[in-house]
Design an enzyme around this catalytic site. Structure first.
Site, PDB file in Angstrom:
ATOM      1  N   GLU A 208       0.838  -1.193   0.000  1.00  0.00           N
ATOM      2  CA  GLU A 208       0.000   0.000   0.000  1.00  0.00           C
ATOM      3  C   GLU A 208       0.880   1.253   0.000  1.00  0.00           C
ATOM      4  O   GLU A 208       2.090   1.183   0.208  1.00  0.00           O
ATOM      5  CB  GLU A 208      -0.889   0.007   1.258  1.00  0.00           C
ATOM      6  N   ASP A 219       0.472  -7.079  10.359  1.00  0.00           N
ATOM      7  CA  ASP A 219      -0.376  -8.044   9.661  1.00  0.00           C
ATOM      8  C   ASP A 219       0.001  -9.478  10.046  1.00  0.00           C
ATOM      9  O   ASP A 219      -0.873 -10.296  10.363  1.00  0.00           O
ATOM     10  CB  ASP A 219      -0.246  -7.848   8.144  1.00  0.00           C
ATOM     11  N   LYS A 223      -2.306 -12.320  12.203  1.00  0.00           N
ATOM     12  CA  LYS A 223      -2.555 -13.688  11.745  1.00  0.00           C
ATOM     13  C   LYS A 223      -2.020 -14.708  12.748  1.00  0.00           C
ATOM     14  O   LYS A 223      -2.619 -15.769  12.959  1.00  0.00           O
ATOM     15  CB  LYS A 223      -1.909 -13.894  10.372  1.00  0.00           C
TER      16      LYS A 223
END
Length: 336
Positions: A208, A219, A223
């Site tokens: 991004e 991230d 997870k």
């Protein structure tokens, strides 16, 4: 099955396209006929108890920028109103991830469960921040919470651990859970600096404009929380993860690792009740040492040893396929 979709970005639209392309074989193979009875995005909502016309819904999103363009003069309903008041068996939560407070997705999930709707979530925020309490809320309300698409995209990492290793006891796991960082580190292995590898990742759409969620390890940590709770039955949240990203990995670090026959990877590890995400040297002969945007996880179990699963970790259609797996599972559990 009647379905409400909240959030109609890349993943939500991919799910609608998947239903369009597979409607016939979904019924013939699984006896399932999903009907999208409501869809909400930032600009509006579309509601049809008999089922929305998915081609028309996708066209409205494409031409008007919102599902609110599905009907002329349609009223804009608050997502919580739609979730609570529209009759449906399942709510799909597809809004963007927020790892600060998990909103508005957490409120969406809570409202769905309290109105006795099963939930399929592809948003990591609520699960990373409040996994144990959401699981308890689902049990209390007698509904199912499924989230295959939050880890590994279309690669069935969570299902592999829960089903294929059923009967054995998983004692630890470690893996590459973020495709963006893996792509950057793979390019650095080819001789690029962190900065040029990052530029390439942005140009290809893997990173991004603000890549902090990926390169700072958030991230992968989110997870890891989901996996630790679901696979290892731990009760942990983001605050329990020791996290280091890849922003300080230099080209010299990668070159030095290569001289030792290793590659630098951002590894997420759950081992002996410790949880951490950190750049780690991995032997190039290790099956987990994958390149590009691939994800890979190795599970270590008590009796069957190590098992590694590898696959694409992201993508709209890949994540949509995981949502469809969850929908079929909910249907089987509900109507069996």
């Amino acid at each position: 099955m009647r379905v409400v979709i909240v959030g109609f970005g890349v993943v939500g639209q991919s799910f609608a396209k998947l239903l369009l392309s597979r409607s016939a074989d979904l019924y013939s193979q699984y006896g399932i006929k999903p009907r999208i009875v409501a869809c909400v995005d930032n600009g509006g909502s579309a509601i049809a108890p008999a089922g929305l016309d998915l081609k028309r819904l996708l066209e409205a999103k494409k031409t008007k920028g919102t599902v609110g363009g599905y009907e002329k003069g349609s009223a804009k309903f608050d997502p919580l109103q739609v979730i609570e008041n529209v009759d449906a068996e399942v709510m799909l939560e597809c809004t963007p991830t927020n790892l600060n407070d998990g909103e508005p997705a957490t409120s969406h999930i809570t409202a769905a469960m309290r109105s006795r709707k099963n939930v399929i979530c592809v948003n990591k925020g609520p699960l990373a921040l409040a996994f144990p309490s959401l699981i308890e809320l689902a049990k209390y309300n007698g509904v199912m919470l499924r989230f295959s698409g939050t880890v590994g995209g279309g690669t069935p990492i969570l299902e592999f651990a829960k089903r294929c290793l059923k009967g054995d006891r998983i004692i630890s796991f470690h893996g590459i859970l973020n495709g963006t960082t893996n792509y950057i580190l793979s390019k650095m292995e080819e001789g690029r600096t962190y900065e040029t590898a990052m530029k390439d990742a942005k140009e290809k759409g893997y990173a991004e404009a603000n890549p902090s969620l990926d390169v700072d390890g958030f991230d992968a940590a989110a997870k890891l929380v989901i996996m630790a709770n679901w696979v290892m039955e731990m009760k942990v949240t983001m605050k329990d993860i020791k996290r280091t990203g890849i922003v300080n990995v230099r080209l010299s670090d990668v070159k030095n690792a290569a001289e030792r026959g290793n590659a630098v990877k951002l590894l997420a590890v759950c081992d002996s009740r410790r949880l951490h995400v950190t750049p780690t040297e991995v032997a190039k002969t290790d099956p987990i040492c994958v390149n590009g945007t691939l994800n890979a996880v190795t599970f270590s179990s008590e009796h069957s040893g190590q098992q590694t699963i590898i696959g694409r970790g992201a993508g709209g259609m890949e994540t949509a396929s995981a949502m469809l797996r969850d929908l079929i599972e909910i249907r089987d559990a509900t109507f069996s």
